[in-house]
Scaffold this active site. Structure first.
Site, PDB file in Angstrom:
ATOM      1  N   ASP A   9      38.378  34.553  28.878  1.00  0.00           N
ATOM      2  CA  ASP A   9      37.665  34.118  27.689  1.00  0.00           C
ATOM      3  C   ASP A   9      37.387  32.616  27.876  1.00  0.00           C
ATOM      4  OD1 ASP A   9      36.873  34.158  24.873  1.00  0.00           O
ATOM      5  OD2 ASP A   9      38.740  33.078  24.508  1.00  0.00           O
ATOM      6  N   LEU A  10      36.499  32.048  27.093  1.00  0.00           N
ATOM      7  CA  LEU A  10      36.191  30.622  27.264  1.00  0.00           C
ATOM      8  C   LEU A  10      36.887  29.739  26.222  1.00  0.00           C
ATOM      9  CD1 LEU A  10      34.464  28.408  28.717  1.00  0.00           C
ATOM     10  CD2 LEU A  10      32.749  28.804  26.957  1.00  0.00           C
ATOM     11  N   ASP A  11      36.389  29.832  24.973  1.00  0.00           N
ATOM     12  CA  ASP A  11      36.912  28.957  23.907  1.00  0.00           C
ATOM     13  C   ASP A  11      38.383  29.263  23.643  1.00  0.00           C
ATOM     14  OD1 ASP A  11      34.407  27.703  23.272  1.00  0.00           O
ATOM     15  OD2 ASP A  11      33.796  29.515  22.247  1.00  0.00           O
ATOM     16  N   THR A  17      37.898  24.161  22.905  1.00  0.00           N
ATOM     17  CA  THR A  17      36.751  24.069  22.007  1.00  0.00           C
ATOM     18  C   THR A  17      36.994  24.799  20.686  1.00  0.00           C
ATOM     19  OG1 THR A  17      35.918  25.847  23.362  1.00  0.00           O
ATOM     20  CG2 THR A  17      34.846  23.725  23.632  1.00  0.00           C
ATOM     21  N   LYS A  45      38.185  33.485  15.573  1.00  0.00           N
ATOM     22  CA  LYS A  45      38.250  33.282  17.029  1.00  0.00           C
ATOM     23  C   LYS A  45      37.740  34.526  17.759  1.00  0.00           C
ATOM     24  CE  LYS A  45      41.840  29.777  17.076  1.00  0.00           C
ATOM     25  NZ  LYS A  45      43.224  29.441  17.444  1.00  0.00           N
ATOM     26  N   SER A 114      32.999  35.968  27.305  1.00  0.00           N
ATOM     27  CA  SER A 114      33.033  35.129  26.095  1.00  0.00           C
ATOM     28  C   SER A 114      31.997  35.589  25.078  1.00  0.00           C
ATOM     29  CB  SER A 114      32.735  33.677  26.490  1.00  0.00           C
ATOM     30  OG  SER A 114      32.455  32.894  25.366  1.00  0.00           O
ATOM     31  N   ALA A 115      32.313  35.364  23.803  1.00  0.00           N
ATOM     32  CA  ALA A 115      31.352  35.680  22.741  1.00  0.00           C
ATOM     33  C   ALA A 115      30.331  34.555  22.564  1.00  0.00           C
ATOM     34  CB  ALA A 115      32.103  35.890  21.429  1.00  0.00           C
ATOM     35  N   ASN A 118      26.985  29.456  23.980  1.00  0.00           N
ATOM     36  CA  ASN A 118      26.990  28.130  24.613  1.00  0.00           C
ATOM     37  C   ASN A 118      27.831  28.112  25.888  1.00  0.00           C
ATOM     38  OD1 ASN A 118      25.502  26.678  22.483  1.00  0.00           O
ATOM     39  ND2 ASN A 118      27.275  27.183  21.213  1.00  0.00           N
ATOM     40  N   LYS A 145      33.382  41.211  20.150  1.00  0.00           N
ATOM     41  CA  LYS A 145      34.796  41.561  20.126  1.00  0.00           C
ATOM     42  C   LYS A 145      35.166  41.815  18.658  1.00  0.00           C
ATOM     43  CE  LYS A 145      35.501  38.115  23.771  1.00  0.00           C
ATOM     44  NZ  LYS A 145      35.966  36.754  24.075  1.00  0.00           N
ATOM     45  N   GLU A 169      43.023  35.861  26.933  1.00  0.00           N
ATOM     46  CA  GLU A 169      42.366  35.739  25.619  1.00  0.00           C
ATOM     47  C   GLU A 169      43.219  34.970  24.618  1.00  0.00           C
ATOM     48  OE1 GLU A 169      40.292  36.074  23.227  1.00  0.00           O
ATOM     49  OE2 GLU A 169      38.630  37.073  24.134  1.00  0.00           O
ATOM     50  N   ASP A 170      42.556  34.183  23.766  1.00  0.00           N
ATOM     51  CA  ASP A 170      43.314  33.470  22.724  1.00  0.00           C
ATOM     52  C   ASP A 170      43.114  34.071  21.338  1.00  0.00           C
ATOM     53  OD1 ASP A 170      40.608  32.603  22.468  1.00  0.00           O
ATOM     54  OD2 ASP A 170      41.311  30.942  21.242  1.00  0.00           O
TER      55      ASP A 170
END
Ligand code: B16
Ligand code: MG
Length: 218
Positions: A9-11, A17, A45, A114-115, A118, A145, A169-170
């Site tokens: 995942d990204l953020d 972020t 999130k 990622s969702a 950006n 998600k 994943e966070d």
């Protein structure tokens, strides 16, 4: 050497972020006359931009016309991007680059799941773009998600079976997505929030290279 699919995942997993999404959404809520809690924020999130705004408006009991809804979405993203603009590599989360480089050196397939729309911009800004074999983000999927779509598309593009994929994943929604996809889910954050994950780490300092080897060999 065995190959696993490592999906990040990204953020909140690669870059810090999540706090900027929170600030931007909170500012938007306050401009509409209400605020929401950090506990409620957990529900945002991993959730798409549109769905996030729907949830926030429901919390505040606010209804917007379609035009105003679109305008608020746009404003939130502009606000969020102003934070991103001054972001540097200092905001990479601890040890994540070591993990990515180690997996890359071991020839392991790496994807982003990622969702965020950006995502590519942020990966370029942090110089991590080239470490990813595959990028699946909010511009590539139709179901957000907790649908497993984002991770299943990533596995397919990596040509790795879902059962051989490991997801970092966070978010609660993202852990649910990984579990539904039949992947090993590693929560990055608090065990009290991410209890449904197969395993929870506070951050990547808890995953030394020999643990990554075990993931590869398992
Ligand atoms: P954007 P992730 C998610 O990214 C965030 O967790 C979530 O808070 C955000 O609303 C969503 O991306 C959409 O992001 O507005 O940038 O398109 O955690 O799935 O990497
Ligand atoms: Mg996240």
């Amino acid at each position: 050497m065995k190959k696993k699919g490592f999906i990040f995942d990204l953020d909140g997993v690669i870059v810090d972020t999540a706090k900027y999404h929170y600030l931007a959404w909170q500012r938007l809520a306050q401009s509409l006359g209400f605020s929401f809690s950090e506990v409620q924020n957990e529900e945002l999130k991993g959730v798409s931009r549109v769905r996030s705004l729907e949830k926030i408006l429901a919390w505040g009991g606010v209804t917007l016309s379609e035009t105003d809804f679109k305008e608020q979405l746009h404003k939130k993203n502009e606000d969020y991007l102003s934070y991103i603009d001054s972001m540097s590599r200092d905001e990479l989360l601890p040890d994540v680059e070591r993990v990515l480089l180690y997996l890359k050196n071991q020839g392991q397939p790496i994807a982003l799941g990622s969702a965020s729309k950006n995502a590519r911009l942020i990966l370029k800004k942090t110089n991590l773009f080239d470490l990813f074999d595959i990028i699946v983000d909010g511009t590539n999927v139709t179901k957000a998600k907790p649908s497993p779509e984002v991770f299943l598309v990533a596995a397919k593009q990596l040509e790795i079976a879902p059962e051989a994929c490991i997801v970092f994943e966070d978010s609660v929604a993202g852990i649910q997505a990984a579990n539904t996809a039949g992947m090993l889910s590693i929560g990055v954050g608090e065990a009290s929030v991410l209890g449904k994950a197969d395993r929870v780490i506070k951050n990547f300092t808890e995953l030394p290279n020999d643990q990554l080897d075990q993931f590869i060999q398992s």
